[in-house]
Design a protein around this motif. Structure first.
Motif, PDB file in Angstrom:
ATOM      1  N   GLY A  25      40.903  26.283   6.751  1.00  0.00           N
ATOM      2  CA  GLY A  25      40.203  25.678   7.873  1.00  0.00           C
ATOM      3  C   GLY A  25      38.797  26.216   7.959  1.00  0.00           C
ATOM      4  N   GLY A  26      38.147  25.947   9.053  1.00  0.00           N
ATOM      5  CA  GLY A  26      36.794  26.416   9.267  1.00  0.00           C
ATOM      6  C   GLY A  26      36.629  26.953  10.662  1.00  0.00           C
ATOM      7  N   LEU A  31      29.253  34.818  17.584  1.00  0.00           N
ATOM      8  CA  LEU A  31      29.693  36.005  18.316  1.00  0.00           C
ATOM      9  C   LEU A  31      30.821  36.684  17.539  1.00  0.00           C
ATOM     10  CD1 LEU A  31      29.820  34.579  21.937  1.00  0.00           C
ATOM     11  CD2 LEU A  31      28.073  36.063  20.950  1.00  0.00           C
ATOM     12  N   LEU A  32      30.599  37.913  17.117  1.00  0.00           N
ATOM     13  CA  LEU A  32      31.617  38.620  16.345  1.00  0.00           C
ATOM     14  C   LEU A  32      32.916  38.753  17.134  1.00  0.00           C
ATOM     15  CD1 LEU A  32      29.462  41.449  14.722  1.00  0.00           C
ATOM     16  CD2 LEU A  32      29.904  39.145  13.902  1.00  0.00           C
ATOM     17  N   SER A  33      32.816  39.011  18.427  1.00  0.00           N
ATOM     18  CA  SER A  33      34.019  39.158  19.255  1.00  0.00           C
ATOM     19  C   SER A  33      34.806  37.851  19.322  1.00  0.00           C
ATOM     20  CB  SER A  33      33.659  39.627  20.661  1.00  0.00           C
ATOM     21  OG  SER A  33      32.758  38.715  21.273  1.00  0.00           O
ATOM     22  N   ALA A  37      38.634  37.374  17.985  1.00  0.00           N
ATOM     23  CA  ALA A  37      39.672  36.890  18.898  1.00  0.00           C
ATOM     24  C   ALA A  37      40.294  35.570  18.477  1.00  0.00           C
ATOM     25  CB  ALA A  37      39.088  36.749  20.312  1.00  0.00           C
ATOM     26  N   ASN A  38      39.533  34.697  17.796  1.00  0.00           N
ATOM     27  CA  ASN A  38      40.010  33.327  17.631  1.00  0.00           C
ATOM     28  C   ASN A  38      40.075  32.762  16.222  1.00  0.00           C
ATOM     29  OD1 ASN A  38      40.273  32.752  20.534  1.00  0.00           O
ATOM     30  ND2 ASN A  38      38.077  33.076  20.530  1.00  0.00           N
ATOM     31  N   ALA A  39      39.337  33.299  15.278  1.00  0.00           N
ATOM     32  CA  ALA A  39      39.337  32.722  13.928  1.00  0.00           C
ATOM     33  C   ALA A  39      40.699  32.957  13.268  1.00  0.00           C
ATOM     34  CB  ALA A  39      38.228  33.340  13.081  1.00  0.00           C
ATOM     35  N   GLU A  40      41.134  31.969  12.498  1.00  0.00           N
ATOM     36  CA  GLU A  40      42.431  32.064  11.832  1.00  0.00           C
ATOM     37  C   GLU A  40      42.261  32.520  10.388  1.00  0.00           C
ATOM     38  OE1 GLU A  40      44.599  28.427  12.264  1.00  0.00           O
ATOM     39  OE2 GLU A  40      44.377  28.441  14.439  1.00  0.00           O
ATOM     40  N   GLU A  41      43.228  33.268   9.911  1.00  0.00           N
ATOM     41  CA  GLU A  41      43.230  33.733   8.533  1.00  0.00           C
ATOM     42  C   GLU A  41      43.042  32.555   7.575  1.00  0.00           C
ATOM     43  OE1 GLU A  41      46.404  35.803   5.472  1.00  0.00           O
ATOM     44  OE2 GLU A  41      46.499  36.338   7.587  1.00  0.00           O
ATOM     45  N   GLY A  42      42.235  32.745   6.559  1.00  0.00           N
ATOM     46  CA  GLY A  42      41.996  31.704   5.571  1.00  0.00           C
ATOM     47  C   GLY A  42      40.864  30.754   5.900  1.00  0.00           C
ATOM     48  N   VAL A  57      34.036  41.950   9.842  1.00  0.00           N
ATOM     49  CA  VAL A  57      34.844  41.025  10.658  1.00  0.00           C
ATOM     50  C   VAL A  57      35.623  40.068   9.754  1.00  0.00           C
ATOM     51  CG1 VAL A  57      34.713  39.120  12.317  1.00  0.00           C
ATOM     52  CG2 VAL A  57      33.375  41.198  12.693  1.00  0.00           C
ATOM     53  N   ALA A  58      34.981  39.553   8.726  1.00  0.00           N
ATOM     54  CA  ALA A  58      35.671  38.647   7.800  1.00  0.00           C
ATOM     55  C   ALA A  58      36.842  39.346   7.114  1.00  0.00           C
ATOM     56  CB  ALA A  58      34.687  38.115   6.760  1.00  0.00           C
ATOM     57  N   GLN A  59      36.655  40.591   6.743  1.00  0.00           N
ATOM     58  CA  GLN A  59      37.742  41.358   6.127  1.00  0.00           C
ATOM     59  C   GLN A  59      38.863  41.601   7.128  1.00  0.00           C
ATOM     60  OE1 GLN A  59      38.187  42.630   2.881  1.00  0.00           O
ATOM     61  NE2 GLN A  59      36.626  41.095   2.507  1.00  0.00           N
ATOM     62  N   LEU A  60      38.514  41.983   8.335  1.00  0.00           N
ATOM     63  CA  LEU A  60      39.493  42.250   9.388  1.00  0.00           C
ATOM     64  C   LEU A  60      40.378  41.035   9.649  1.00  0.00           C
ATOM     65  CD1 LEU A  60      40.492  44.098  11.795  1.00  0.00           C
ATOM     66  CD2 LEU A  60      38.767  42.917  13.165  1.00  0.00           C
ATOM     67  N   LYS A  61      39.744  39.859   9.711  1.00  0.00           N
ATOM     68  CA  LYS A  61      40.469  38.621  10.034  1.00  0.00           C
ATOM     69  C   LYS A  61      41.031  37.919   8.798  1.00  0.00           C
ATOM     70  CE  LYS A  61      40.924  36.999  13.456  1.00  0.00           C
ATOM     71  NZ  LYS A  61      41.952  37.034  14.461  1.00  0.00           N
TER      72      LYS A  61
END
Length: 101
Positions: A25-26, A31-33, A37-42, A57-61
């Motif tokens: 998805g996209g 906002l990093l926070s 809080a909301n971006a989905e893996e992948g 942040v990209a690595q974390l999520k």
């Protein structure tokens, strides 16, 4: 669709490893926070941010990648994704044929 396929279709250059990551998805946010809080893996993350924290942040999520926003990619993104973030039937000739059949 894989990161390398998205990059090819949008005319983008891959700057790090991960070209074979599956894109599910996209997500668009500056906002990093919000991303945390909301971006989905992948997801591919589109942002105007340019500092190193976006990589953390990209690595974390476990995001598939980051696309730095530049105005010229608006048209390419709109030709591939619907306003709801779904891949359009005509995003590529191959996909159009598959979805038509």
């Amino acid at each position: 669709m894989m990161v390398k396929e998205v990059a090819e279709k949008l005319g983008l250059k891959i700057l790090s490893v991960g070209a074979d990551q599956q894109v599910t998805g996209g997500y668009v946010s500056d906002l990093l926070s919000d991303v945390i809080a909301n971006a989905e893996e992948g997801s591919l993350w589109i942002t105007v941010q340019r500092h190193l924290n976006i990589i953390a942040v990209a690595q974390l999520k476990k995001l598939a990648g980051i696309i730095p926003y530049y105005a010229y990619i608006d048209e390419r993104i709109a030709s591939i994704l619907s306003k709801f973030g779904k891949i359009k039937d005509n995003a590529s000739p191959e996909l159009q044929k598959i979805r038509r059949d």
